[in-house]
Write an enzyme that holds these catalytic residues in place. Structure first.
Site, PDB file in Angstrom:
ATOM      1  N   ARG A  50     -17.191  41.379  78.405  1.00 17.44           N
ATOM      2  CA  ARG A  50     -17.829  41.533  79.510  1.00 17.44           C
ATOM      3  C   ARG A  50     -19.120  40.633  79.572  1.00 17.44           C
ATOM      4  NH1 ARG A  50     -14.063  42.243  81.696  1.00 17.44           N
ATOM      5  NH2 ARG A  50     -13.372  44.028  83.195  1.00 17.44           N
ATOM      6  N   GLU A  77     -19.695  36.429  88.408  1.00 23.15           N
ATOM      7  CA  GLU A  77     -18.432  35.665  88.622  1.00 23.15           C
ATOM      8  C   GLU A  77     -18.000  35.708  89.873  1.00 23.15           C
ATOM      9  OE1 GLU A  77     -15.442  37.546  85.787  1.00 23.15           O
ATOM     10  OE2 GLU A  77     -16.997  36.926  84.034  1.00 23.15           O
ATOM     11  N   HIS A 131     -12.626  33.622  83.081  1.00 26.09           N
ATOM     12  CA  HIS A 131     -12.275  34.906  83.161  1.00 26.09           C
ATOM     13  C   HIS A 131     -10.881  34.946  83.351  1.00 26.09           C
ATOM     14  CE1 HIS A 131     -13.329  39.455  83.770  1.00 26.09           C
ATOM     15  NE2 HIS A 131     -12.247  39.172  83.005  1.00 26.09           N
TER      16      HIS A 131
HETATM   17  P1  NAD Z   1     -11.023  49.452  73.914  1.00 25.83           P
HETATM   18  O1  NAD Z   1     -11.599  50.863  74.637  1.00 25.83           O
HETATM   19  O2  NAD Z   1      -9.625  49.790  73.333  1.00 25.83           O
HETATM   20  O3  NAD Z   1     -11.982  49.013  72.672  1.00 25.83           O
HETATM   21  C1  NAD Z   1     -13.287  49.182  72.719  1.00 25.83           C
HETATM   22  C2  NAD Z   1     -13.874  49.362  71.350  1.00 25.83           C
HETATM   23  O4  NAD Z   1     -15.385  49.130  71.500  1.00 25.83           O
HETATM   24  C3  NAD Z   1     -13.780  50.788  70.912  1.00 25.83           C
HETATM   25  O5  NAD Z   1     -13.186  50.779  69.755  1.00 25.83           O
HETATM   26  C4  NAD Z   1     -15.127  51.454  70.923  1.00 25.83           C
HETATM   27  O6  NAD Z   1     -15.124  52.540  70.002  1.00 25.83           O
HETATM   28  C5  NAD Z   1     -16.020  50.148  70.755  1.00 25.83           C
HETATM   29  N1  NAD Z   1     -17.462  50.409  71.127  1.00 25.83           N
HETATM   30  C6  NAD Z   1     -18.014  51.017  72.043  1.00 25.83           C
HETATM   31  N2  NAD Z   1     -19.355  51.129  71.896  1.00 25.83           N
HETATM   32  C7  NAD Z   1     -19.507  50.316  70.850  1.00 25.83           C
HETATM   33  C8  NAD Z   1     -20.731  49.656  70.569  1.00 25.83           C
HETATM   34  N3  NAD Z   1     -22.040  50.049  71.099  1.00 25.83           N
HETATM   35  N4  NAD Z   1     -20.864  49.218  69.354  1.00 25.83           N
HETATM   36  C9  NAD Z   1     -19.498  48.632  68.729  1.00 25.83           C
HETATM   37  N5  NAD Z   1     -18.331  49.041  69.452  1.00 25.83           N
HETATM   38  C10 NAD Z   1     -18.257  49.695  70.569  1.00 25.83           C
HETATM   39  O7  NAD Z   1     -11.009  48.202  74.881  1.00 25.83           O
HETATM   40  P2  NAD Z   1     -10.217  47.026  74.987  1.00 25.83           P
HETATM   41  O8  NAD Z   1      -8.982  47.232  75.696  1.00 25.83           O
HETATM   42  O9  NAD Z   1     -10.328  46.429  73.479  1.00 25.83           O
HETATM   43  O10 NAD Z   1     -11.461  45.954  75.803  1.00 25.83           O
HETATM   44  C11 NAD Z   1     -12.045  45.484  75.130  1.00 25.83           C
HETATM   45  C12 NAD Z   1     -13.109  44.649  76.138  1.00 25.83           C
HETATM   46  O11 NAD Z   1     -12.190  43.783  76.682  1.00 25.83           O
HETATM   47  C13 NAD Z   1     -13.593  45.172  77.288  1.00 25.83           C
HETATM   48  O12 NAD Z   1     -15.026  44.891  77.631  1.00 25.83           O
HETATM   49  C14 NAD Z   1     -12.811  45.025  78.538  1.00 25.83           C
HETATM   50  O13 NAD Z   1     -13.314  45.114  79.782  1.00 25.83           O
HETATM   51  C15 NAD Z   1     -12.460  43.443  77.902  1.00 25.83           C
HETATM   52  N6  NAD Z   1     -11.421  42.717  78.710  1.00 25.83           N
HETATM   53  C16 NAD Z   1     -11.523  41.502  79.095  1.00 25.83           C
HETATM   54  C17 NAD Z   1     -10.387  40.928  79.695  1.00 25.83           C
HETATM   55  C18 NAD Z   1     -10.683  39.349  80.009  1.00 25.83           C
HETATM   56  O14 NAD Z   1      -9.735  38.820  80.591  1.00 25.83           O
HETATM   57  N7  NAD Z   1     -11.544  38.838  79.552  1.00 25.83           N
HETATM   58  C19 NAD Z   1      -9.292  41.583  79.850  1.00 25.83           C
HETATM   59  C20 NAD Z   1      -9.075  42.728  79.218  1.00 25.83           C
HETATM   60  C21 NAD Z   1     -10.101  43.540  78.829  1.00 25.83           C
END
Ligand code: NAD
Length: 335
Positions: free
Chosen positions: A238, A267, A294
């Site tokens: 994000r 965005e 994105h």
């Molecule tokens: P997820 O919930 O499976 O994994 C997130 C991980 O981050 C978890 O293991 C959690 O414990 C960890 N976490 C939380 N707080 C933390 C901190 N302070 N320090 C370190 N680790 C921490 O999520 P995901 O499905 O793997 O998604 C990850 C990211 O990707 C999200 O921000 C999501 O919005 C983003 N995303 C972006 C796109 C894109 O098109 N760019 C698409 C999908 C998801």
């Protein structure tokens, strides 16, 4: 018939959602490009599917009179006021599992682009009047990928998928995630480390956390100062997980080697965004900075999957069944 509204991103006719919900609802696409454009348009919606171009603010949620469920067609749900929705008894759901491979591919693709200097050389050649010297000097100093350490911040679904890909590239993978269940690092074959150690040790740092109060500007001036001058930053999580003004400054002053960025604080970004300005600047040597709009989540198959899974979640709720992926349960339970 119920009325299901898709706020943004999907163009009419919404064939996928229409087919999935044909026996219970009509589906309307609002194609909103801003949150303001939604004012007054959701009042009698029975279910809402929203993407990432608009926010469901407290004002908009208070306007809802008939709504039974809000589905975020995607993973991140930081653009919905979860707490207020929960307090009003309204479940908010996401689609956590549609594009894991796409985002992991994108992060690794951006990492390889940084390490191998693909777009760096391109930038220089494309506008040159001569293609000389046409040799290794145009890609800067290249490290052997297999000698590099990838630092993954947030080892959830996407972070783990990126880690496994990096291991196939013979990289050492270290992860920082305070919420990882103990021992999971052994399942993935990665090393679990502290935040500062990861910053100092990594040749590439890749962000995979959700946006929370804790992760807001997690990579700012202080964190960037701890990274190696030869290191790269990748952000597909994000936008505001990274302080983009501090990143632009670090890149301009060549205090880190480059970055691959798929998400920005606003965005679409405005042209005076410091990172966009740097990206458009004509510097010599060019900065190893790549920005994508994105699109990390996107493939035709992933988009189809989100649309089908969002529709299925809406259908469950409208039929009186339990939704599968509620993300505001913490506040719903207090009702
Ligand atoms: P997820 O919930 O499976 O994994 C997130 C991980 O981050 C978890 O293991 C959690 O414990 C960890 N976490 C939380 N707080 C933390 C901190 N302070 N320090 C370190 N680790 C921490 O999520 P995901 O499905 O793997 O998604 C990850 C990211 O990707 C999200 O921000 C999501 O919005 C983003 N995303 C972006 C796109 C894109 O098109 N760019 C698409 C999908 C998801």
């Amino acid at each position: 018939m119920y009325r299901v509204v898709i706020t943004d991103c999907i163009e009419p006719p919404a064939v996928v959602e229409g087919n999935a919900l044909s026996d219970i609802a009509t589906v309307e696409c609002l194609e909103a490009k801003s949150t303001e454009a939604l004012r007054g348009k959701l009042v009698d919606a029975n279910a809402i599917i929203l993407y990432h171009e608009v926010d469901l603010t407290s004002e908009l949620i208070r306007e809802l009179k008939q709504c039974q469920v809000i589905v975020r067609g995607g993973v991140g749900y930081d653009n919905v006021d979860l707490k207020l929705a929960g307090k009003l008894g309204l479940p908010v759901c996401n689609v956590p599992d549609y594009g894991i491979d796409e985002v992991a591919d994108h992060a690794i693709g951006m990492m390889l682009n940084c390490l191998r200097g693909f777009t760096l050389a391109e930038r220089r050649f494309r506008k040159a009047t001569t293609l000389l010297p046409w040799d290794r000097h145009d890609v800067g100093k290249v490290l052997r990928t297999g000698d590099c350490t990838l630092g993954i911040i947030g080892c959830g679904r996407i972070g783990a998928a990126a880690a496994l890909r990096a291991k196939a590239l013979k990289m050492r993978v270290i992860v920082y995630d305070p919420y990882l269940r103990p021992g999971i690092e052994k399942v993935y074959g990665v090393e679990r480390v502290g935040f500062e150690y990861l910053l100092k040790e990594s040749d590439v740092v890749s962000m995979h956390t959700p946006l929370t109060e804790e992760t807001h500007h997690m990579i700012g001036a202080e964190a960037l100062a701890q990274m190696k001058p030869t290191a790269y930053l990748i952000n597909t999580a994000r936008g505001v997980v990274v302080d983009t003004s501090a990143l632009a400054e670090a890149l301009r002053e060549r205090r880190i080697a480059g970055a691959g960025i798929d998400v920005l604080p606003n965005e679409p970004p405005s042209l005076d965004d410091p990172l966009i300005q740097l990206w458009q600047a004509d510097l010599d040597p060019p900065i190893n900075l790549t920005i994508t709009p994105h699109t990390a989540y996107y493939s035709e198959a992933a988009l189809m999957e989100i649309r089908e899974k969002s529709s299925a979640e809406v259908a469950r709720v409208l039929r009186g069944e339990q939704p599968w992926n509620v993300v505001n349960g913490e506040w719903l339970k207090r009702e």
